[in-house]
Design a protein around this motif. Sequence first.
Motif, PDB file in Angstrom:
ATOM      1  N   CYS A 192       3.481  -2.967   3.889  1.00  0.00           N
ATOM      2  CA  CYS A 192       4.532  -2.712   4.875  1.00  0.00           C
ATOM      3  C   CYS A 192       4.397  -1.287   5.394  1.00  0.00           C
ATOM      4  CB  CYS A 192       5.902  -2.912   4.219  1.00  0.00           C
ATOM      5  SG  CYS A 192       7.301  -2.798   5.353  1.00  0.00           S
ATOM      6  N   ARG A 224       8.636  -7.297   1.665  1.00  0.00           N
ATOM      7  CA  ARG A 224       9.695  -7.960   2.431  1.00  0.00           C
ATOM      8  C   ARG A 224       9.849  -9.423   2.015  1.00  0.00           C
ATOM      9  NH1 ARG A 224       7.597  -5.962   8.233  1.00  0.00           N
ATOM     10  NH2 ARG A 224       5.653  -6.295   7.094  1.00  0.00           N
ATOM     11  N   PRO A 232      12.190  -2.262   4.086  1.00  0.00           N
ATOM     12  CA  PRO A 232      13.575  -2.722   3.917  1.00  0.00           C
ATOM     13  C   PRO A 232      14.309  -1.798   2.943  1.00  0.00           C
ATOM     14  CG  PRO A 232      12.079  -4.083   2.623  1.00  0.00           C
ATOM     15  CD  PRO A 232      11.225  -3.088   3.348  1.00  0.00           C
TER      16      PRO A 232
END
Length: 293
Positions: free
Chosen positions: A38, A12, A44
Amino acid sequence: MRIGTHNVNGIRATLVRGFRDFWDGAAADVIAVQEVRCRAGDLPLWGFDGWHATLELGHLPGRNGVAVLTKAPPVAVRTLHGGALHRVADGRVEEISSSGVGGRDLRPFATEGRYVEVDLADAPLRVASLYLPKGAAWPYDGLGEEKYRRKMRFLRGLRRQLRESRLDAQAQGREFLVMGDFNIAHQQLDLKNWRGNQRSEGFLPEEREWFSSILGPRTLVDVVRRHTGDVSGPYSWWSWRGQSFTGDIGWRIDYHLASPGLARSATSTWTAREPQYEHRMSDHCPVIVDYAI
């Protein structure tokens, strides 16, 4: 094919710093990514637009995580645990299954998000993304000794796994390429201040001996070193602190290790160090090779 590896130190944050702009401009066909850091629900998805991302995120929140980005879905996927992992394609994330690899020494690391390999659909090639444990400096005390022993156990298991993956790929008519953050500088040429780091993790004699043991003209070839020759660097990691980046006081710890046939097909290599500190995407920079495959 243009193939790269990049430890992003958090996908990210790296996307905010220009990951997509860089790799879109580089026109790569395959990218190995390390330290995604993540959870699946927080990925994302826009950052993977146009890519098929195979991700082994592990079960340690905010740590580790590896991926291979390809233009087409791979025909086979393998991880250390052989269970479910994640895939991002067409703007959505889903769970898929993988085959298991790795023996007894790698079993304690199976859910840490450190290794994934894929067989490409559009080339006779097997590609692995690796994030190797950092370890600890000498002399070891307390937690440091445990970290050192864990890294050495991982290295024992990884040596066997790389041999098995390479031979299995060969039997299927595929070349083999493992890329990523090995957290080891192999030679004195691979770090700026080697004299002062002989007791530091990543440059211990036993780590360097292990690295030598997996290389050979019939096994795996350090592609960038083969192309650059006996020169200092090119480094791929610099500390965020002090003047390490400005003074190019770095370490070469991100590698392309290729089966001999693939290594011979390499036509160019480069380490994409950003021009200025404020332009850095990560504490690592991309390492890219063009292969005539």
